[in-house]
Design an enzyme around this catalytic site. Structure first.
Site, PDB file in Angstrom:
ATOM      1  N   SER A   1      14.637 -55.943 -18.475  1.00  0.00           N
ATOM      2  CA  SER A   1      14.679 -55.636 -17.009  1.00  0.00           C
ATOM      3  C   SER A   1      13.166 -55.699 -16.846  1.00  0.00           C
ATOM      4  O   SER A   1      12.282 -54.996 -17.221  1.00  0.00           O
ATOM      5  CB  SER A   1      15.402 -54.421 -16.566  1.00  0.00           C
ATOM      6  OG  SER A   1      14.881 -53.940 -15.299  1.00  0.00           O
ATOM      7  N   ARG A   2      12.997 -56.393 -15.254  1.00  0.00           N
ATOM      8  CA  ARG A   2      11.408 -56.124 -14.937  1.00  0.00           C
ATOM      9  C   ARG A   2      11.078 -54.860 -14.280  1.00  0.00           C
ATOM     10  O   ARG A   2       9.924 -54.706 -14.278  1.00  0.00           O
ATOM     11  CB  ARG A   2      11.385 -57.250 -13.635  1.00  0.00           C
ATOM     12  CG  ARG A   2      11.642 -58.899 -14.095  1.00  0.00           C
ATOM     13  CD  ARG A   2      11.775 -59.530 -12.978  1.00  0.00           C
ATOM     14  NE  ARG A   2      12.773 -59.109 -12.018  1.00  0.00           N
ATOM     15  CZ  ARG A   2      13.007 -59.642 -11.089  1.00  0.00           C
ATOM     16  NH1 ARG A   2      12.581 -60.744 -10.588  1.00  0.00           N
ATOM     17  NH2 ARG A   2      13.851 -59.149 -10.286  1.00  0.00           N
TER      18      ARG A   2
ATOM     19  N   LYS B   1      29.716 -63.674 -12.888  1.00  0.00           N
ATOM     20  CA  LYS B   1      29.936 -64.619 -12.071  1.00  0.00           C
ATOM     21  C   LYS B   1      28.960 -64.861 -10.794  1.00  0.00           C
ATOM     22  O   LYS B   1      28.204 -63.679 -10.454  1.00  0.00           O
ATOM     23  CB  LYS B   1      31.496 -64.419 -11.553  1.00  0.00           C
ATOM     24  CG  LYS B   1      31.517 -62.951 -10.769  1.00  0.00           C
ATOM     25  CD  LYS B   1      31.040 -62.539  -9.533  1.00  0.00           C
ATOM     26  CE  LYS B   1      30.853 -63.615  -8.330  1.00  0.00           C
ATOM     27  NZ  LYS B   1      30.446 -62.619  -7.040  1.00  0.00           N
TER      28      LYS B   1
ATOM     29  N   ILE C   1      25.401 -54.651 -10.042  1.00  0.00           N
ATOM     30  CA  ILE C   1      26.404 -54.868 -10.803  1.00  0.00           C
ATOM     31  C   ILE C   1      26.196 -54.421 -12.207  1.00  0.00           C
ATOM     32  O   ILE C   1      27.002 -53.620 -13.068  1.00  0.00           O
ATOM     33  CB  ILE C   1      27.004 -56.178 -10.923  1.00  0.00           C
ATOM     34  CG1 ILE C   1      28.355 -56.404 -11.361  1.00  0.00           C
ATOM     35  CG2 ILE C   1      26.126 -57.061 -11.926  1.00  0.00           C
ATOM     36  CD1 ILE C   1      29.602 -55.500 -10.470  1.00  0.00           C
TER      37      ILE C   1
ATOM     38  N   ASP D   1      29.623 -65.825  -2.550  1.00  0.00           N
ATOM     39  CA  ASP D   1      29.437 -64.990  -3.627  1.00  0.00           C
ATOM     40  C   ASP D   1      30.399 -63.873  -3.825  1.00  0.00           C
ATOM     41  O   ASP D   1      31.206 -63.720  -4.665  1.00  0.00           O
ATOM     42  CB  ASP D   1      27.979 -64.187  -3.520  1.00  0.00           C
ATOM     43  CG  ASP D   1      27.929 -63.128  -4.439  1.00  0.00           C
ATOM     44  OD1 ASP D   1      27.313 -63.680  -5.561  1.00  0.00           O
ATOM     45  OD2 ASP D   1      28.223 -62.152  -4.554  1.00  0.00           O
TER      46      ASP D   1
HETATM   47  P1  NAP Z   1      20.983 -57.232  -7.828  1.00  0.00           P
HETATM   48  O1  NAP Z   1      21.509 -55.851  -7.488  1.00  0.00           O
HETATM   49  O2  NAP Z   1      20.153 -57.888  -6.861  1.00  0.00           O
HETATM   50  O3  NAP Z   1      20.535 -57.442  -9.127  1.00  0.00           O
HETATM   51  C1  NAP Z   1      20.188 -58.397  -9.813  1.00  0.00           C
HETATM   52  C2  NAP Z   1      19.054 -58.175 -10.705  1.00  0.00           C
HETATM   53  O4  NAP Z   1      18.772 -59.505 -11.717  1.00  0.00           O
HETATM   54  C3  NAP Z   1      17.756 -57.632 -10.331  1.00  0.00           C
HETATM   55  O5  NAP Z   1      17.961 -56.184 -10.129  1.00  0.00           O
HETATM   56  C4  NAP Z   1      16.935 -58.129 -11.314  1.00  0.00           C
HETATM   57  O6  NAP Z   1      16.953 -56.849 -12.408  1.00  0.00           O
HETATM   58  C5  NAP Z   1      17.309 -59.246 -11.937  1.00  0.00           C
HETATM   59  N1  NAP Z   1      16.522 -60.461 -11.728  1.00  0.00           N
HETATM   60  C6  NAP Z   1      16.198 -61.300 -12.566  1.00  0.00           C
HETATM   61  N2  NAP Z   1      15.345 -62.560 -11.771  1.00  0.00           N
HETATM   62  C7  NAP Z   1      15.547 -62.031 -10.423  1.00  0.00           C
HETATM   63  C8  NAP Z   1      15.302 -62.843  -9.449  1.00  0.00           C
HETATM   64  N3  NAP Z   1      14.639 -63.884  -9.520  1.00  0.00           N
HETATM   65  N4  NAP Z   1      15.644 -62.112  -8.106  1.00  0.00           N
HETATM   66  C9  NAP Z   1      16.224 -60.994  -8.177  1.00  0.00           C
HETATM   67  N5  NAP Z   1      16.756 -60.403  -9.345  1.00  0.00           N
HETATM   68  C10 NAP Z   1      16.159 -60.807 -10.363  1.00  0.00           C
HETATM   69  O7  NAP Z   1      22.278 -58.219  -7.742  1.00  0.00           O
HETATM   70  P2  NAP Z   1      23.848 -57.722  -8.281  1.00  0.00           P
HETATM   71  O8  NAP Z   1      24.406 -57.371  -7.031  1.00  0.00           O
HETATM   72  O9  NAP Z   1      23.772 -56.618  -9.550  1.00  0.00           O
HETATM   73  O10 NAP Z   1      24.497 -59.293  -8.752  1.00  0.00           O
HETATM   74  C11 NAP Z   1      24.017 -59.903 -10.025  1.00  0.00           C
HETATM   75  C12 NAP Z   1      25.096 -60.796 -10.193  1.00  0.00           C
HETATM   76  O11 NAP Z   1      26.120 -60.179 -10.491  1.00  0.00           O
HETATM   77  C13 NAP Z   1      25.210 -61.869  -9.090  1.00  0.00           C
HETATM   78  O12 NAP Z   1      25.628 -63.050  -9.782  1.00  0.00           O
HETATM   79  C14 NAP Z   1      26.522 -61.289  -8.490  1.00  0.00           C
HETATM   80  O13 NAP Z   1      27.519 -62.384  -7.804  1.00  0.00           O
HETATM   81  C15 NAP Z   1      27.374 -60.710  -9.608  1.00  0.00           C
HETATM   82  N6  NAP Z   1      28.135 -59.516  -9.235  1.00  0.00           N
HETATM   83  C16 NAP Z   1      27.717 -58.644  -8.320  1.00  0.00           C
HETATM   84  C17 NAP Z   1      28.892 -57.634  -7.849  1.00  0.00           C
HETATM   85  C18 NAP Z   1      28.445 -56.544  -6.713  1.00  0.00           C
HETATM   86  O14 NAP Z   1      29.325 -55.938  -6.249  1.00  0.00           O
HETATM   87  N7  NAP Z   1      27.194 -56.630  -6.454  1.00  0.00           N
HETATM   88  C19 NAP Z   1      29.956 -57.641  -8.402  1.00  0.00           C
HETATM   89  C20 NAP Z   1      30.347 -58.562  -9.382  1.00  0.00           C
HETATM   90  C21 NAP Z   1      29.458 -59.596  -9.786  1.00  0.00           C
HETATM   91  P3  NAP Z   1      15.522 -56.472 -13.156  1.00  0.00           P
HETATM   92  O15 NAP Z   1      14.849 -56.027 -11.976  1.00  0.00           O
HETATM   93  O16 NAP Z   1      16.189 -55.346 -13.883  1.00  0.00           O
HETATM   94  O17 NAP Z   1      14.887 -57.559 -13.851  1.00  0.00           O
END
Ligand code: NAP
Length: 306
Positions: A34-35, A88, A12, A166
């Protein structure tokens, strides 16, 4: 321009936050934490704590990690006097979000618990059309392919991640925006894959404050056509919000809508809150999810493997 730091460079953050900040007239991206990743040309730090020490000029942070780690990060940012944008859902529990609301008030910074689907183009026009009408029935269908939208994201299957809620909570964020009075949960059915700790499907039976039934079907096993629809039957016609709130039909007729996208609108709202020294923390969508977990009937279903 408000100097902002972005934390968690996942899907996101890359798909929506980076472009929205880049085009924002209110924010400039000062650094990322970011990690694993970096944004080209932007100061990069391995974690939030380092970013806060090395970039004292940052005024705000946007937290884009999974909900389970968001509270600790938000607490640290608030303690450092930063305004905080929460992706969110705003946290893994209701109590931790309430803790953040209190902490931000004590420090005097803005806390924005964002619900991006509320900023879909059709939501405010739908709310305006519904005002004063008697609602007979609301039906929500939120069915998508988890493999397409959450590829390889292990965290979504762990406690605190909400599973199919989610995306489902996006529908609940729209529902609770459309109605002025609280919605209550009557019943819930949750399906858990035998190898996972979060539900892959759920059905909810809710009621508006006036007693009108509200049904919701959330399913992550949808392939082919995806559906993110909310249909509201009223005494004066039928409203359909489709495509996650981005298309609006009244009695089957497509309505013209403003063309601002969700994430630019979210950053406009965050900037306005900061200027007005206010917070926006509405936990009503998360409360409905919590109620479903508290009272829902649970059943097991086929194992899920990515
Ligand atoms: P994602 O691709 O898995 O990204 C989450 C990022 O958070 C990871 O890349 C990592 O970034 C960081 N992170 C820090 N601690 C972590 C841990 N313990 N486990 C995993 N990642 C960790 O997820 P996402 O889809 O972007 O979703 C993140 C949030 O945005 C969620 O709450 C989701 O509900 C919300 N969201 C997502 C979407 C969608 O379409 N995907 C839409 C709207 C909202 P680093 O490696 O950079 O540290």
């Amino acid at each position: 321009m408000i100097r902002i730091g972005l934390v968690g460079l996942g899907k996101i953050a890359r798909d929506q936050h980076l472009p929205a900040i880049a085009q924002s007239p209110d924010f400039t991206l000062a650094a990322t934490a970011s990690r694993n990743a970096q944004a080209p040309g932007i100061a990069a730090y391995p974690d939030l704590a380092t970013m806060l020490v090395e970039e004292p000029g940052i005024e705000a942070v946007a937290l884009c990690q999974p909900p389970q780690v968001r509270h600790a990060a938000a607490r640290a940012a608030i303690a450092a006097g930063k305004h905080v944008f929460l992706e969110k859902p705003p946290g893994a529990t209701l109590s931790e979000v309430e803790d953040l609301a209190q902490a931000s008030e004590q420090v005097g910074v803005t806390l924005f618990a964002s619900w991006h689907s509320r900023f879909a183009a059709g939501v405010e026009p739908a709310r305006a059309w519904l005002a004063g009408k008697a609602i007979a029935d609301i039906a929500i269908e939120w069915k998508e392919d988890v493999r397409q939208w959450h590829p390889g994201q292990e965290w979504i299957w762990t406690p605190g991640s909400l599973g199919v809620f989610d995306p489902g909570i996006n529908a609940l964020s729209i529902l609770t925006r459309l109605l002025d009075a609280p919605v209550r949960l009557d019943d819930a059915q949750l399906e858990f894959p035998v190898n996972r700790e979060a539900p892959i499907a759920a059905t909810l039976a809710m009621r508006t404050a006036d007693g009108a039934p509200v049904s919701a079907v959330f399913d992550w096993r949808q392939t082919g056509r995806q559906s993110w629809n909310i249909e509201v039957k009223t005494d004066a016609g039928v409203l359909l919000l489709a495509e996650g709130g981005n298309s609006l039909f009244i009695d089957g007729v497509l309505q013209p809508l403003p063309d601002e996208a969700e994430y630019p609108a979210l950053y406009t709202r965050f900037a306005a809150l900061i200027r007005e020294r206010r917070s926006d923390v509405d936990i009503s969508p998360l409360r409905l999810v919590a109620d479903a977990f508290l009272t829902g009937h649970r059943s097991s279903t086929a194992a899920f493997c990515d």
